[in-house]
Enzyme design. Structure first.
Site, PDB file in Angstrom:
ATOM      1  CG  HIS A 168     -10.915  16.066   7.748  1.00 42.59           C
ATOM      2  ND1 HIS A 168      -9.938  16.388   8.657  1.00 42.59           N
ATOM      3  CD2 HIS A 168     -11.880  15.455   8.456  1.00 42.59           C
ATOM      4  CE1 HIS A 168     -10.277  15.964   9.857  1.00 42.59           C
ATOM      5  NE2 HIS A 168     -11.471  15.388   9.765  1.00 42.59           N
ATOM      6  CG  ASP A 376      -4.436  19.930   0.490  1.00 45.99           C
ATOM      7  OD1 ASP A 376      -5.218  19.108   0.992  1.00 45.99           O
ATOM      8  OD2 ASP A 376      -3.193  19.790   0.511  1.00 45.99           O
TER       9      ASP A 376
END
Ligand code: ADQ
Length: 734
Positions: A168, A376
């Site tokens: 992720h 991110d």
């Protein structure tokens, strides 16, 4: 889909909470992952395995009953981690070592061996829990950086299982990844998977180049060949479940009430919204400082805007997070202190989690959503905001360092490190004309709606199913995993045996420098035991010079030695002989200048001269650059050597120029001539020259390929250790 899905992630979609009154209660979280997995779990009758978030020390009947309920009603199986394992794993290696490095915050890296041990231990506990629940045919889907070791652990425990992994968070560049203590183990831990998927193609490429740099494993864009199978690689950007945001907007009374109250409160002002976990990767202080620039008198924006910053506390036991919290508190105080007026507060700061109804109302309200992470994996807030803007009325300001930026080109992109530029982009977002705003937002909205989390989940499972069936097909043919007992039985039954063994890469690791690679005592013992057995003819083939071979193995009686890949031979009890002679005297002088030219071009590379060959070594050079030059060198030499008895071949981190007739097939045939009618033929090796031999040996031969890479051998041994164990077994067999 007939097979059952087994989801494994650090946390479950359920959390166990102890109330003040000492009762155990369940809290359900409705994160994006849960909404993606739940329909897939329902459809396949699947289960979810994860940490309860608790140590399990307080093992009361009531607590057990809650967890049994989870298993029965929610198909969620909770793992307890002992307190020291939990903290070393979660607050330690996962969040103070991996998290900062994967997000390029190398200076935040903290490492201690205890944390690493806890990380290994936690992964093992997860592995045990999966094995306990596993049913043949299940598809196992492992999530994220806390479980990097799990795929390989599972592969060892469940060799036929279908195993997929999704990361992720970003995969860092190969300049940064090697900073990590235990980097080799981490990469090896992933190698058990059938499918490795990343948020973006960029992350996938960085993973491949770290794999090459750290483990020397070459891969293609879509797959990594490993020991007789291939790991599939995919870039699969995660999405959201749009209805979870649009439904409350369309139907929920509380949401509607919040919205109208706040819309009235902020009339005449533009609302800038930021929603983050309070993590140093999210760029909260950078945003606040950029915002302060935006409020300077010359912009004319004072009192015309308000920034609503929502920051959910996380990982509060870690110092860096406490420091960040103080820094943000201080910045908010400074900005409000400096700019506020009796009827205007420039920053509304909310340092807690808020309800879905409030969040959605804020998304609808906000004129601008300001998403500014310094790094991110994806960033779901940007997608949630866009989902709530079906009417096109909003602007997304998005950091180019969020994975989401790869898919969201219509956002206004910022470099959050450049606070001046960021302020200018936000100012532009505030004055964008209606047409442009709607055009951009509609394009984004369409894509976020289509590429939702359900599509993401399905794409992952389809890719995983394909990868697993490719492995199964492969396993049906050749090669098979090393079966020690099977080989041992055949060995014991046989009367005339022939064993031909490669040296470097098979019995000892490939050394960085040619002068290294002396055999350890254990290898000498095994060779001596095998060679002394009167039923055996044992040959050792190496690229080394005769002098090295003599020094290392000269004392072992009965051993056949081949030096320089078989250009020279020493039969048991006699002296060295050349396989062909004479060889043209001037061949080196024409090849050497070319190799020297490549040495000049490739820092860290060098040439080794042997009697019959020249070797260009590039193990110590930048791997991708050297691999590229190695190809160029080989094609250049191929053209030059076409009419001669010499060939240029690529090996692991080398290019070697040697006579065609110096090869393992010839070596094998020579030994075979002396050991006629052998009823046990065995060969082990790791590189291209071994492949030629495997292909030429009869089908009945026991051929073993060592390590990763595709092969024609009948068996694959995962590493040098397992080859040694096998040979020791044979050496000691009756
Ligand atoms: P996160 O780092 O947690 O996830 P993000 O993708 O933004 O980052 O998800 C945060 C989630 O928390 C969002 O769904 C958001 O709505 C919610 N949230 C944030 N603040 C909240 C608040 N105050 N109250 C309630 N809810 C709040 C990791 C990676 C990301 C990746 C995701 C999914 O770091 O890069 O996108 O996983 O793969």
């Amino acid at each position: 889909m007939g097979t059952r899905l087994v989801v494994v992630s650090t946390r479950l979609p359920l959390t166990l909470q102890k109330t003040e009154a000492g009762r155990w209660v369940t809290e359900k979280s409705s994160g994006g992952l849960a909404s993606a997995m739940n329909p897939l779990l329902r459809k396949t009758g699947g289960i979810w395995i994860g940490w309860s978030g608790d140590t399990g020390e307080d093992d009361t009947e009531e607590r057990r009953a809650v967890l049994q309920d989870w298993a029965r009603k929610e198909h969620s199986f909770a793992i307890d981690l002992p307190a020291d394992v939990a903290s070393g794993f979660y607050e330690g290696y996962a969040n103070q070592t991996l998290w900062p490095v994967f997000h390029y915050f190398v200076s935040h890296l903290r490492f201690d061996a205890k944390g690493w041990e806890a990380y290994v231990q936690a992964n093992r506990i997860f592995c045990g829990a999966v094995v306990e629940q596993y049913q043949p045919g299940d598809m196992i889907w492992v999530h994220d950086y806390q479980l990097l070791l799990l795929p390989q652990m599972l592969r060892e425990a469940l060799p036929d299982a279908t195993i997929g992994f999704f990361l992720h968070i970003p995969f860092p560049s190969s300049e940064v990844f090697p900073v990590l203590p235990r980097r080799e183990e981490l990469l090896r831990g992933l190698m058990g998977a059938d499918l490795l998927a990343f948020q973006t193609y960029g992350h996938l490429q960085q993973f491949r180049s770290s794999l090459l740099r750290v483990l020397g494993i070459e891969s293609r864009v879509a797959e990594i060949p490993v020991g007789g199978r291939a790991i599939r690689l995919e870039a699969l950007p995660i999405g959201i479940a749009p209805e979870e945001y649009t439904e409350p907007l369309a139907r929920d009374q509380t949401t509607a009430r919040y919205y109208s109250e706040w819309a009235a409160r902020y009339t005449g002002r533009k609302v800038l919204l930021a929603v983050d976990r309070l993590d140093y990767t999210k760029g909260v202080p950078e945003r606040l400082r950029a915002y302060a620039r935006l409020l300077r008198p010359e912009t004319g924006l004072k009192e015309k805007v308000v920034l609503i910053q929502i920051a959910v506390p996380t990982r509060e036991r870690i110092d860096t997070y406490q420091d960040l919290r103080s820094e943000v508190n201080q910045l908010v105080g400074e900005i409000n202190g400096q700019f506020a007026t009796p009827d205007w507060t420039p920053v509304v700061y909310i340092n807690r989690s808020i309800e879905r109804e409030e969040l959605v109302a804020l998304y609808k309200l906000a004129d601008i959503c300001w998403v500014g992470p310094l790094r991110d994996g994806m960033n779901l807030v940007s997608k949630e905001y866009v989902a709530c803007k079906g009417d096109g009325e909003g602007v997304l300001v998005l950091s180019e360092f969020a994975g989401a930026a790869a898919e969201m080109g219509e956002a206004l992109l910022i470099n959050p490190f450049d606070e001046e530029q960021t302020a200018a982009v936000v100012a532009r977002a505030l004055t964008m004309d209606d047409q442009e705003r709607r055009d951009r937002m509609r394009a984004l909205h369409g894509r976020v709606t289509r590429n939702n989390v359900f599509r993401w989940g399905n794409r992952f499972l389809v890719a995983l199913e394909e990868a697993a069936s490719a492995r199964a097909r492969y396993a049906d043919t050749r090669p098979r995993r090393l079966r020690m007992e099977e080989i041992q039985e055949a060995y014991v039954r046989a009367n005339r045996r022939l064993l031909i063994l490669d040296y470097e890469g098979t019995l000892v690791p490939v050394a960085d420098l040619p002068q290294e690679a002396a055999p350890p005592a254990v290898v000498l013992r095994i060779l001596a035991a095998l060679a002394s057995n009167p039923k055996n003819s044992v040959a050792l083939v190496s690229g080394r010079r005769d002098s090295d071979m003599d020094r290392w193995f000269g004392n072992i009686e009965g051993l056949w030695l081949f030096a320089e890949h078989g250009a020279e031979l020493k039969r048991p009890g006699s002296s060295w002989e050349a396989l062909r002679s004479p060889i043209p005297a001037d061949w080196k002088s024409s090849v050497m200048p070319i190799l020297e030219h490549f040495v000049d071009r490739t820092p860290g590379s060098f040439v080794e001269e042997r009697k019959y060959s020249l070797v260009w070594h590039h193990r110590l050079s930048e791997p991708e650059f050297a691999a590229w030059l190695a190809n160029e060198l080989v094609s250049m030499l191929e053209a030059m050597l076409a009419e001669t008895d010499f060939r240029a071949v690529r090996g692991p981190n080398i290019v070697e120029v040697k006579p065609v007739w110096a090869n393992k097939v010839e070596a094998f045939q020579l030994v075979q001539a002396a050991q006629a009618q052998a009823d046990f033929l065995f060969a082990a090796g790791d590189d291209r020259t071994d492949e030629d031999l495997f292909e030429r040996m009869p089908d009945s031969a026991w051929t073993v390929h060592v390590g990763p890479g595709s092969t024609r051998a009948a068996f694959v041994a995962p590493d040098i250790g397992s080859v040694r164990r096998l040979l020791a077994l044979l050496a000691n067999a009756a």
